[in-house]
Structure formats: C-alpha cells, structure tokens
Design an enzyme around this catalytic site. Structure first.
Site, PDB file in Angstrom:
ATOM      1  N   SER A 128       0.824  -1.213   0.000  1.00  0.00           N
ATOM      2  CA  SER A 128       0.000   0.000   0.000  1.00  0.00           C
ATOM      3  C   SER A 128       0.856   1.260   0.000  1.00  0.00           C
ATOM      4  CB  SER A 128      -0.882  -0.006   1.243  1.00  0.00           C
ATOM      5  OG  SER A 128      -1.432   1.268   1.469  1.00  0.00           O
ATOM      6  N   GLU A 130       0.251   3.569   1.819  1.00  0.00           N
ATOM      7  CA  GLU A 130       0.343   3.929   3.241  1.00  0.00           C
ATOM      8  C   GLU A 130       1.718   3.581   3.824  1.00  0.00           C
ATOM      9  OE1 GLU A 130      -1.634   5.247   5.880  1.00  0.00           O
ATOM     10  OE2 GLU A 130      -2.702   6.173   4.233  1.00  0.00           O
ATOM     11  N   TYR A 155      -1.674  -0.177  10.626  1.00  0.00           N
ATOM     12  CA  TYR A 155      -1.964  -0.773   9.313  1.00  0.00           C
ATOM     13  C   TYR A 155      -0.732  -0.667   8.407  1.00  0.00           C
ATOM     14  CZ  TYR A 155      -3.657  -0.989   4.484  1.00  0.00           C
ATOM     15  OH  TYR A 155      -3.810  -1.286   3.141  1.00  0.00           O
TER      16      TYR A 155
HETATM   17  P1  NAP Z   1     -11.498  -4.658   1.489  1.00  0.00           P
HETATM   18  O1  NAP Z   1     -12.624  -4.331   0.568  1.00  0.00           O
HETATM   19  O2  NAP Z   1     -11.539  -4.139   2.874  1.00  0.00           O
HETATM   20  O3  NAP Z   1     -11.379  -6.254   1.529  1.00  0.00           O
HETATM   21  C1  NAP Z   1     -10.607  -6.892   2.489  1.00  0.00           C
HETATM   22  C2  NAP Z   1     -10.751  -8.381   2.342  1.00  0.00           C
HETATM   23  O4  NAP Z   1      -9.985  -9.010   3.382  1.00  0.00           O
HETATM   24  C3  NAP Z   1     -12.199  -8.892   2.497  1.00  0.00           C
HETATM   25  O5  NAP Z   1     -12.405  -9.973   1.641  1.00  0.00           O
HETATM   26  C4  NAP Z   1     -12.221  -9.345   3.945  1.00  0.00           C
HETATM   27  O6  NAP Z   1     -13.159 -10.363   4.208  1.00  0.00           O
HETATM   28  C5  NAP Z   1     -10.827  -9.924   4.065  1.00  0.00           C
HETATM   29  N1  NAP Z   1     -10.450 -10.030   5.478  1.00  0.00           N
HETATM   30  C6  NAP Z   1     -10.376  -9.047   6.400  1.00  0.00           C
HETATM   31  N2  NAP Z   1     -10.043  -9.551   7.596  1.00  0.00           N
HETATM   32  C7  NAP Z   1      -9.902 -10.882   7.435  1.00  0.00           C
HETATM   33  C8  NAP Z   1      -9.566 -11.961   8.293  1.00  0.00           C
HETATM   34  N3  NAP Z   1      -9.302 -11.764   9.582  1.00  0.00           N
HETATM   35  N4  NAP Z   1      -9.516 -13.197   7.766  1.00  0.00           N
HETATM   36  C9  NAP Z   1      -9.794 -13.407   6.462  1.00  0.00           C
HETATM   37  N5  NAP Z   1     -10.114 -12.427   5.594  1.00  0.00           N
HETATM   38  C10 NAP Z   1     -10.166 -11.191   6.078  1.00  0.00           C
HETATM   39  O7  NAP Z   1     -10.115  -4.188   0.886  1.00  0.00           O
HETATM   40  P2  NAP Z   1      -9.730  -3.883  -0.649  1.00  0.00           P
HETATM   41  O8  NAP Z   1      -9.951  -2.445  -0.914  1.00  0.00           O
HETATM   42  O9  NAP Z   1     -10.334  -4.897  -1.534  1.00  0.00           O
HETATM   43  O10 NAP Z   1      -8.142  -4.077  -0.603  1.00  0.00           O
HETATM   44  C11 NAP Z   1      -7.533  -5.322  -0.932  1.00  0.00           C
HETATM   45  C12 NAP Z   1      -6.124  -5.346  -0.401  1.00  0.00           C
HETATM   46  O11 NAP Z   1      -5.374  -4.276  -0.953  1.00  0.00           O
HETATM   47  C13 NAP Z   1      -6.016  -5.153   1.121  1.00  0.00           C
HETATM   48  O12 NAP Z   1      -4.905  -5.892   1.557  1.00  0.00           O
HETATM   49  C14 NAP Z   1      -5.732  -3.673   1.287  1.00  0.00           C
HETATM   50  O13 NAP Z   1      -5.062  -3.439   2.499  1.00  0.00           O
HETATM   51  C15 NAP Z   1      -4.870  -3.424   0.066  1.00  0.00           C
HETATM   52  N6  NAP Z   1      -4.901  -2.068  -0.482  1.00  0.00           N
HETATM   53  C16 NAP Z   1      -6.080  -1.498  -0.837  1.00  0.00           C
HETATM   54  C17 NAP Z   1      -6.081  -0.236  -1.409  1.00  0.00           C
HETATM   55  C18 NAP Z   1      -7.341   0.438  -1.831  1.00  0.00           C
HETATM   56  O14 NAP Z   1      -7.307   1.651  -2.070  1.00  0.00           O
HETATM   57  N7  NAP Z   1      -8.433  -0.269  -1.999  1.00  0.00           N
HETATM   58  C19 NAP Z   1      -4.853   0.422  -1.619  1.00  0.00           C
HETATM   59  C20 NAP Z   1      -3.678  -0.207  -1.247  1.00  0.00           C
HETATM   60  C21 NAP Z   1      -3.710  -1.467  -0.690  1.00  0.00           C
HETATM   61  P3  NAP Z   1     -14.662 -10.023   4.714  1.00  0.00           P
HETATM   62  O15 NAP Z   1     -15.410  -9.674   3.477  1.00  0.00           O
HETATM   63  O16 NAP Z   1     -15.074 -11.293   5.338  1.00  0.00           O
HETATM   64  O17 NAP Z   1     -14.547  -8.871   5.660  1.00  0.00           O
HETATM   65  O1  G4F Z   2     -10.879   6.480   2.582  1.00  0.00           O
HETATM   66  P1  G4F Z   2      -9.873   6.363   3.669  1.00  0.00           P
HETATM   67  O2  G4F Z   2     -10.307   5.678   4.901  1.00  0.00           O
HETATM   68  O3  G4F Z   2      -8.604   5.681   3.006  1.00  0.00           O
HETATM   69  P2  G4F Z   2      -7.068   5.614   3.451  1.00  0.00           P
HETATM   70  O4  G4F Z   2      -6.883   5.866   4.885  1.00  0.00           O
HETATM   71  O5  G4F Z   2      -6.313   6.493   2.511  1.00  0.00           O
HETATM   72  O6  G4F Z   2      -6.737   4.082   3.182  1.00  0.00           O
HETATM   73  C1  G4F Z   2      -7.145   3.422   1.974  1.00  0.00           C
HETATM   74  O7  G4F Z   2      -6.134   3.578   1.007  1.00  0.00           O
HETATM   75  C2  G4F Z   2      -4.875   2.981   1.362  1.00  0.00           C
HETATM   76  C3  G4F Z   2      -3.906   3.258   0.215  1.00  0.00           C
HETATM   77  O8  G4F Z   2      -3.341   4.527   0.383  1.00  0.00           O
HETATM   78  C4  G4F Z   2      -5.083   1.490   1.566  1.00  0.00           C
HETATM   79  F1  G4F Z   2      -3.896   0.900   1.862  1.00  0.00           F
HETATM   80  C5  G4F Z   2      -6.092   1.254   2.672  1.00  0.00           C
HETATM   81  O9  G4F Z   2      -6.347  -0.150   2.782  1.00  0.00           O
HETATM   82  C6  G4F Z   2      -7.395   1.957   2.318  1.00  0.00           C
HETATM   83  O10 G4F Z   2      -7.961   1.328   1.186  1.00  0.00           O
HETATM   84  O11 G4F Z   2      -9.361   7.807   4.092  1.00  0.00           O
HETATM   85  C7  G4F Z   2      -8.817   8.718   3.156  1.00  0.00           C
HETATM   86  C8  G4F Z   2      -8.612  10.066   3.831  1.00  0.00           C
HETATM   87  C9  G4F Z   2      -7.876   9.983   5.180  1.00  0.00           C
HETATM   88  O12 G4F Z   2      -6.940  11.020   5.248  1.00  0.00           O
HETATM   89  C10 G4F Z   2      -8.957  10.193   6.218  1.00  0.00           C
HETATM   90  O13 G4F Z   2      -8.493  10.808   7.411  1.00  0.00           O
HETATM   91  O14 G4F Z   2      -9.907  10.605   4.131  1.00  0.00           O
HETATM   92  C11 G4F Z   2      -9.880  11.141   5.450  1.00  0.00           C
HETATM   93  N1  G4F Z   2     -11.251  11.170   5.944  1.00  0.00           N
HETATM   94  C12 G4F Z   2     -11.953  12.306   6.230  1.00  0.00           C
HETATM   95  N2  G4F Z   2     -13.160  11.991   6.686  1.00  0.00           N
HETATM   96  C13 G4F Z   2     -12.032  10.119   6.232  1.00  0.00           C
HETATM   97  C14 G4F Z   2     -13.246  10.628   6.695  1.00  0.00           C
HETATM   98  N3  G4F Z   2     -11.824   8.784   6.106  1.00  0.00           N
HETATM   99  C15 G4F Z   2     -12.834   7.945   6.449  1.00  0.00           C
HETATM  100  N4  G4F Z   2     -12.655   6.619   6.278  1.00  0.00           N
HETATM  101  N5  G4F Z   2     -14.030   8.415   6.935  1.00  0.00           N
HETATM  102  C16 G4F Z   2     -14.282   9.756   7.090  1.00  0.00           C
HETATM  103  O15 G4F Z   2     -15.363  10.146   7.512  1.00  0.00           O
END
Ligand code: NAP
Ligand code: G4F
Length: 348
Positions: A128, A130, A155
């Site tokens: 990520s 992050e 995280y």
């Molecule tokens: P997501 O929608 O939150 O999906 C997370 C997945 O992990 C779900 O299938 C969830 O299962 C599973 N999971 C969570 N806790 C678990 C546990 N204890 N045991 C087994 N499975 C578990 O996340 P996503 O956006 O698809 O992201 C996919 C991956 O990319 C993650 O590793 C995330 O950290 C990483 N990532 C995401 C972004 C982004 O912007 N989306 C960016 C960078 C990296 P349930 O459905 O059962 O909860």
């Molecule tokens: O949507 P967010 O929760 O995403 P964040 O923290 O950037 O993380 C996501 O992207 C990462 C990649 O950079 C992944 F690794 C991670 O798994 C996830 O998919 O928050 C984005 C921004 C933050 O700065 C947060 O403080 O939005 C700000 N924010 C403001 N109001 C909020 C809110 N975030 C959330 N979730 N909810 C709010 O009400």
C-alpha cells in the site's frame, strides 16, 4: 487453464480481480472466512458467484492455509485479505498486525512447505501507498519505489512487514513474489467505511431526501484516487513479468477529500457546504497528509497506465449509488446489501 487463488475475494479488489481472471480464462479459487452472515454481495453484483470455487479458510492459521494450498495447487496466489481500514487499525493494532502482516508470513510459509517456490508458483502481496506515510518525495514531488517507508499507522507498519517478508522469500528461496504498492483505488464496490464511498452514498441519499447531513473528518488530506478495475489488472501484469519486482500503481494526481466531496455534490446539483459537517471524532490519531504516486516504472516495465480520470471516478460512484437508492425506493430487489450495512457510529 491456469489456477489462481485469491485471499480477500469478498473485498472490493478480490471481487474485481476474480472477474478479471475469469475473463482471462483462469480457474479462480477464493478463500473466505467463516462469518455468521455470508458476505458475497460484491461477487453477486458482478454475477460471478457460480463461476468461482469458494473455500473457507483462516489466513492467520498455518494449518488452514496449508490445507487450502494443497487442495487448490494454484499457479498464482494473490494475497489481498487484510484489515484494510487505516483508522480502525489504531483501535485494533494487534488484530491488524495479525491479519495484515503475520498472515503474509503464514501464506508464504505454506507455499514454501508445499514446495511452491520449486513448482514456480507466483505470489502477489497487496502492499500500500500507506507504507510510505509522510515520506520524502522524489524529484517530481511524487512517491516512487525508491522513496523510504515511513509508516504512520499500525496498518501501514503491518504492510511494511508484509513487504519485507515477500522480498525475503523472493531473495532466499527464489520465489516469484512481488509487492504491488497501490495508491487508493475506489469503485462502486468500495466499502462504505472508506471516505469516497461514504461520500457518494450520502450524496445519493441526500439527493433523494433520505439523509440531510454528512459527517466527515479531515477534509485537507490529499489522496491519489484511481479506479479499482484498472488496478487489479496491474496485479496480474506484475505476476506475468519475467522478473519479480515491486511496483507503485497510481494515477499521478492527488486531490483533497474536500475536492472529492465538492465534485460528488456537484454531480447531483447540490452545494457540498450545505450538507458536510466536520466531525472531529473521525480524525485519526495520526494521518498521512499527501499521497501522490509516480507510476513511471509500472508504465515502462509493465505497460500499465491509469485510464479513468478523477472526475469520471466520482461520476461512476455517485451514479451507481443513486441507482441503488432509486431502485430501493421503488421496492425493487437490488443485488447489494451494502447500502443497508452502513457502519454505526460507535462510542470509543
Ligand atoms: P477490502 O474491501 O476491505 O477487503 C478486504 C478483504 O480481506 C475482504 O475480503 C475481507 O473479508 C478480508 N479479510 C479481512 N479480515 C480478514 C480476516 N481476519 N480473515 C480473512 N479475511 C479477512 O479491501 P480492498 O480495498 O479490496 O483491498 C484489498 C487489499 O489491498 C487489502 O490488503 C488492502 O489493504 C490493500 N490495499 C487497498 C487499497 C485500496 O485503495 N483499496 C490500496 C492499497 C492497498 P470479509 O469480506 O469477510 O470482511
Ligand atoms: O478512505 P480512507 O479511509 O482511506 P485511506 O486511509 O487512505 O486508506 C485506503 O487507502 C490505502 C492506500 O493509500 C489502503 F492501503 C487502505 O487499505 C485503504 O484502502 O481515508 C482517506 C482520507 C484519510 O486522510 C482520512 O483521514 O480521508 C480522510 N477522511 C476524512 N473523513 C475520512 C473521513 N476517512 C474515512 N474513512 N471516513 C471519514 O469520515
């Protein structure tokens, strides 16, 4: 037919990746965890439930993952499962370290014990942006693969652990193991607890008279937001490359949360300032101010580049949420249960 195993198949990326691989002719297996209520709405929404094989497993249990890998004998493993909410990781640091970091060691070890590295099994770890946190930017004012990691949350620290484990298994055992350092990517299948989908869902409800105010935290945070279906293609490209390596995947453009909200409300002809309330309880103990990625290496070596603009992304998400709530108002069945599963605000 190549076989792919996906952990986190019920999540946003897992669902899009499963669809992408099925379209490419893969046999797709997905690990899901036991829950009292099944959580397959994304797979149902994409119409792929009956094309997959779903296997119950626990990513934090070596015996469970060994069984899954022995049963499936995959050619490619995509480890996407994680506790993926940055804010929540401050409340659950130990669980996050186990689910997001330790699970990577378990799956890599399960692959090694089953001689996956000798059979040429390929492994993708979902890293990520992050991990970089508030890092030192490159000469273009962006983040690339050479920037130092400065994780700012449990995280992010867990993802750094996963990154190094993946690198170590690549170097020590010659495993084709890669890390995708993906910047934020969103879609109509995004979870409601992330800021983009929280905004678009609220915008749709406000437009239809089902809600009035939208409570948000830090509006100044800048994120590099892309469209998720394009990002899962990058995961696959990384595993097709001759040489295993790590890649930044991003759009190269960052916007504030405020800009996202403004555009989303504009999309339905409303003024965001009439509805958005800043609520300090959504602030994190520590936040990352600005994440903007430089995807040059991925473009050069994998031929990958983003296609959907920021404006188009906001439009796709707002329209999808509007459509869902309009159907709901008409009493029509909708394939999504997520709109009802809005996280309640829990007292800390
Ligand atoms: P997501 O929608 O939150 O999906 C997370 C997945 O992990 C779900 O299938 C969830 O299962 C599973 N999971 C969570 N806790 C678990 C546990 N204890 N045991 C087994 N499975 C578990 O996340 P996503 O956006 O698809 O992201 C996919 C991956 O990319 C993650 O590793 C995330 O950290 C990483 N990532 C995401 C972004 C982004 O912007 N989306 C960016 C960078 C990296 P349930 O459905 O059962 O909860
Ligand atoms: O949507 P967010 O929760 O995403 P964040 O923290 O950037 O993380 C996501 O992207 C990462 C990649 O950079 C992944 F690794 C991670 O798994 C996830 O998919 O928050 C984005 C921004 C933050 O700065 C947060 O403080 O939005 C700000 N924010 C403001 N109001 C909020 C809110 N975030 C959330 N979730 N909810 C709010 O009400």
């Amino acid at each position: 037919m190549p076989k792919a195993l996906i952990t986190g198949i019920t999540g946003q990326d897992g669902a899009w990746l499963a669809k992408f691989l099925l379209d490419k002719g893969y046999e797709v297996y997905g690990v899901y965890r036991r829950l009292s209520t099944p959580n397959f709405w994304r797979l149902q929404a994409l119409g792929i439930m009956d094309k997959l094989t779903l296997i119950q497993g626990d990513i934090t249990d070596l015996s469970s993952m060994l069984r899954v890998i022995q049963q499936v004998e995959p050619d490619e493993v995509y480890h996407l499962a994680a506790q993926s909410h940055v804010g929540w990781s401050f409340d659950t640091p130990i669980d996050t370290i186990e689910t997001t970091g330790l699970s990577t060691a378990i799956i890599l070890e399960a692959l090694r014990l089953t001689k996956g590295h000798e059979k040429g099994v390929k492994f993708y770890f979902a890293g990520s942006s992050e991990m970089f946190g508030n890092t030192i930017l490159n000469h273009k004012g962006k983040i690339d693969e050479s920037c130092p990691f400065m994780p700012a949350s449990p995280y992010a620290a867990s993802k750094v652990l996963g990154y190094h484990l993946t690198r170590i298994y690549r170097e020590a055992y010659g495993m084709h193991a890669v890390v995708g350092m993906l910047f934020n990517h969103e879609s109509e299948l995004r979870g409601l607890e992330f800021v983009t989908r929280k905004i678009t869902n609220a915008v749709a409800k406000i437009k239809l008279g089902l809600q009035d105010k939208l409570h948000l935290g830090n509006l100044d945070a800048k994120r590099d937001w892309g469209y998720a279906p394009e990002y899962v293609e990058a995961m696959w490209l990384m595993l097709q490359s001759e040489k295993p390596d790590n890649y930044v995947i991003a759009t190269g453009e960052a916007h504030t949360v405020r800009e996202f909200a403004q555009l989303a409300f504009d999309e339905v002809g409303l003024n965001w300032e009439d509805h958005v309330v800043v609520d300090k309880s959504y602030y994190r103990p520590r936040d990352v101010a600005n994440l903007i990625g430089d995807y040059s290496k991925a473009e050069r070596e994998l031929g990958w580049r983003p296609r959907t603009t920021f404006k188009e992304l906001v439009r796709i998400m707002v329209r999808a949420d509007l459509e869902r709530w309009q159907k709901w108002l008409r009493g029509e069945p909708i394939p999504f249960d997520a709109p009802y599963a809005e996280p309640l605000k829990v007292k800390k």
